[in-house]
Structures are given as structure tokens and as C-alpha cells.
Design a protein around this motif. Structure first.
Motif, short mmCIF file in Angstrom:
data_model
loop_
_atom_site.label_atom_id
_atom_site.label_comp_id
_atom_site.label_asym_id
_atom_site.label_seq_id
_atom_site.Cartn_x
_atom_site.Cartn_y
_atom_site.Cartn_z
N PHE A 1 0.87 -1.26 0.14
CA PHE A 1 0.00 -0.07 0.04
C PHE A 1 0.96 1.09 -0.02
CE2 PHE A 1 -2.12 -3.50 2.02
CZ PHE A 1 -3.30 -3.47 1.26
N LEU B 1 0.50 -0.77 8.21
CA LEU B 1 -0.74 0.34 8.47
C LEU B 1 -1.54 -0.12 9.61
CD1 LEU B 1 -1.56 0.92 4.64
CD2 LEU B 1 -0.52 2.54 6.28
N ILE C 1 -8.46 -2.01 4.51
CA ILE C 1 -7.47 -0.78 4.07
C ILE C 1 -8.18 -0.27 2.68
CG2 ILE C 1 -5.27 0.00 3.51
CD1 ILE C 1 -4.06 -2.53 5.03
N GLU C 2 -8.44 1.02 2.71
CA GLU C 2 -9.00 1.37 1.48
C GLU C 2 -8.07 2.78 1.07
OE1 GLU C 2 -11.66 0.43 -0.16
OE2 GLU C 2 -12.56 -1.09 1.15
N GLN C 3 -8.13 2.85 -0.38
CA GLN C 3 -7.33 3.84 -0.82
C GLN C 3 -8.27 5.08 -0.79
OE1 GLN C 3 -5.13 3.35 -4.61
NE2 GLN C 3 -3.82 5.28 -4.18
N GLU D 1 -3.41 9.21 2.20
CA GLU D 1 -3.57 8.06 1.06
C GLU D 1 -4.72 6.92 1.56
OE1 GLU D 1 -1.80 6.09 -2.78
OE2 GLU D 1 -0.53 6.82 -1.13
N TRP D 2 -4.55 6.63 2.77
CA TRP D 2 -4.81 5.14 3.19
C TRP D 2 -6.00 5.35 4.35
CZ3 TRP D 2 -4.22 2.28 -0.75
CH2 TRP D 2 -2.98 1.95 -1.30
N VAL E 1 -7.45 3.16 7.27
CA VAL E 1 -7.38 1.75 7.88
C VAL E 1 -8.35 1.58 9.03
CG1 VAL E 1 -5.62 0.51 9.22
CG2 VAL E 1 -4.76 2.06 7.33
N THR F 1 -6.48 7.54 9.06
CA THR F 1 -6.19 7.75 7.83
C THR F 1 -4.54 8.03 8.16
OG1 THR F 1 -6.47 10.26 8.35
CG2 THR F 1 -8.30 8.92 7.15
#
Length: 168
Positions: A70, A78, A103-105, A111-112, A114, A130
Motif C-alpha cells: 500500500f 498500516l 484498508i481502502e485507498q 492516502e489510506w 485503515v 487515515t
């Protein structure tokens, strides 16, 4: 008049802000200091290597497992950064399930997104963060502890960078 869902999202966001505020600003590492590691005992991550099966694993909703890359981070990194940032906001009996981290972009920085599931005082709980930057210099945007998982609508808002501090 707000819908019951909107009231619930607003109440959840308020609870997240209050719980996050109760933990104090000390839980947020500065961008120039290394990320602290937790000394609390948490279950270890489940192995990411599994025996091949004839059926693919069932996933209840679209998620990304914490294994993978990621933006230079490993998923487990993360998840651990988020656990470390939110640990003090949970009851002492909290147990995180790092292997089930979502975990999403995001469309904005950091950017992440969590989301680390947990159990606390017999309730489904969730650490929410984030995170951006790099593994050598992670940047923590939002970090909060919740005694209930976020509704999918709020997760989608966070992915878009909306309502990160509740209703504005």
C-alpha cells in the motif's frame, strides 16, 4: 429533519470525536518522530499464506486484506500504526484482529483509510485511521477509537475526504 441514519452517523461521529478527544493529543505522533510500537499484548497477525482450495474464500463486502503493498507500506504496518495510535482510547481489555483489517485507498491525503476490528468490553469495536507518508516517515491524519464499526456510508465519506470531523 434528519433521517434516523443521518442522526446515527452524526452520533457515531460525535462519539468518535469525544473518544478521540479523551485520549488526548499525545496519541498523535508528529510527522518528524518515529511511530511508537505497542507493548500491549495483541493477537498476532494470521498467516497470509494458506493452502490452496477449490473454492475461493467468501468475502461479505468489498475489502482489501492487510497483506500486500500500500504505497510502500505493508498492510500489517498500516494496521499496527493505527492500533498504536488508538490503543490508549480503548478499554484495557481490547483485543485487535489485525488479520481482518480493512484498508481502502482514499481520494485525498492521507492516502489510506485503515479500519482495524477489535473486541472491547464485549462489544464490536474498531480503530479508525487515515495514514499517508512513507514507512520511514508515516503521517497520521485521523485516529479514533469506536465501540461500534462505522456504517458503510461513513466509510465512503472518509474515502472521499468528507465529514472527517463529523458534520460540518
Amino acid at each position: 429533519m434528519r433521517s434516523p441514519l443521518a442522526r446515527r452517523v452524526a452520533a457515531s461521529a460525535l462519539a468518535v470525536v469525544l473518544i478521540g478527544g479523551a485520549s488526548g493529543c499525545a496519541a498523535l505522533p508528529s510527522t518528524s518522530s518515529p511511530v511508537p510500537t505497542s507493548t500491549a499484548s495483541t493477537p498476532g497477525p494470521t498467516p497470509s499464506v494458506t493452502a490452496p482450495t477449490s473454492e475461493p474464500p467468501a468475502t461479505p463486502e468489498p475489502t482489501q486484506t492487510p497483506s500486500g503493498d500500500f504505497g510502500g507500506f505493508a498492510g500489517e504496518e498500516l494496521a499496527q500504526i493505527c492500533v498504536d495510535a488508538t490503543l490508549s482510547a480503548f478499554p484495557a481489555d481490547v483485543a485487535f484482529t489485525i488479520g481482518d483489517t480493512r484498508i481502502e485507498q482514499r481520494l485525498v491525503s492521507p492516502e489510506w483509510l485503515v479500519l482495524v476490528p477489535a473486541q472491547a468490553s464485549g462489544l464490536e469495536a474498531q480503530a479508525q485511521c487515515t495514514i499517508g507518508g512513507s514507512p520511514s516517515a508515516p503521517v497520521l491524519g485521523m485516529s479514533s477509537a469506536s465501540l461500534e464499526p462505522l456504517p458503510e456510508e461513513q466509510i465512503e465519506n472518509l474515502i472521499r475526504g468528507e465529514n472527517e470531523g463529523g458534520d460540518r
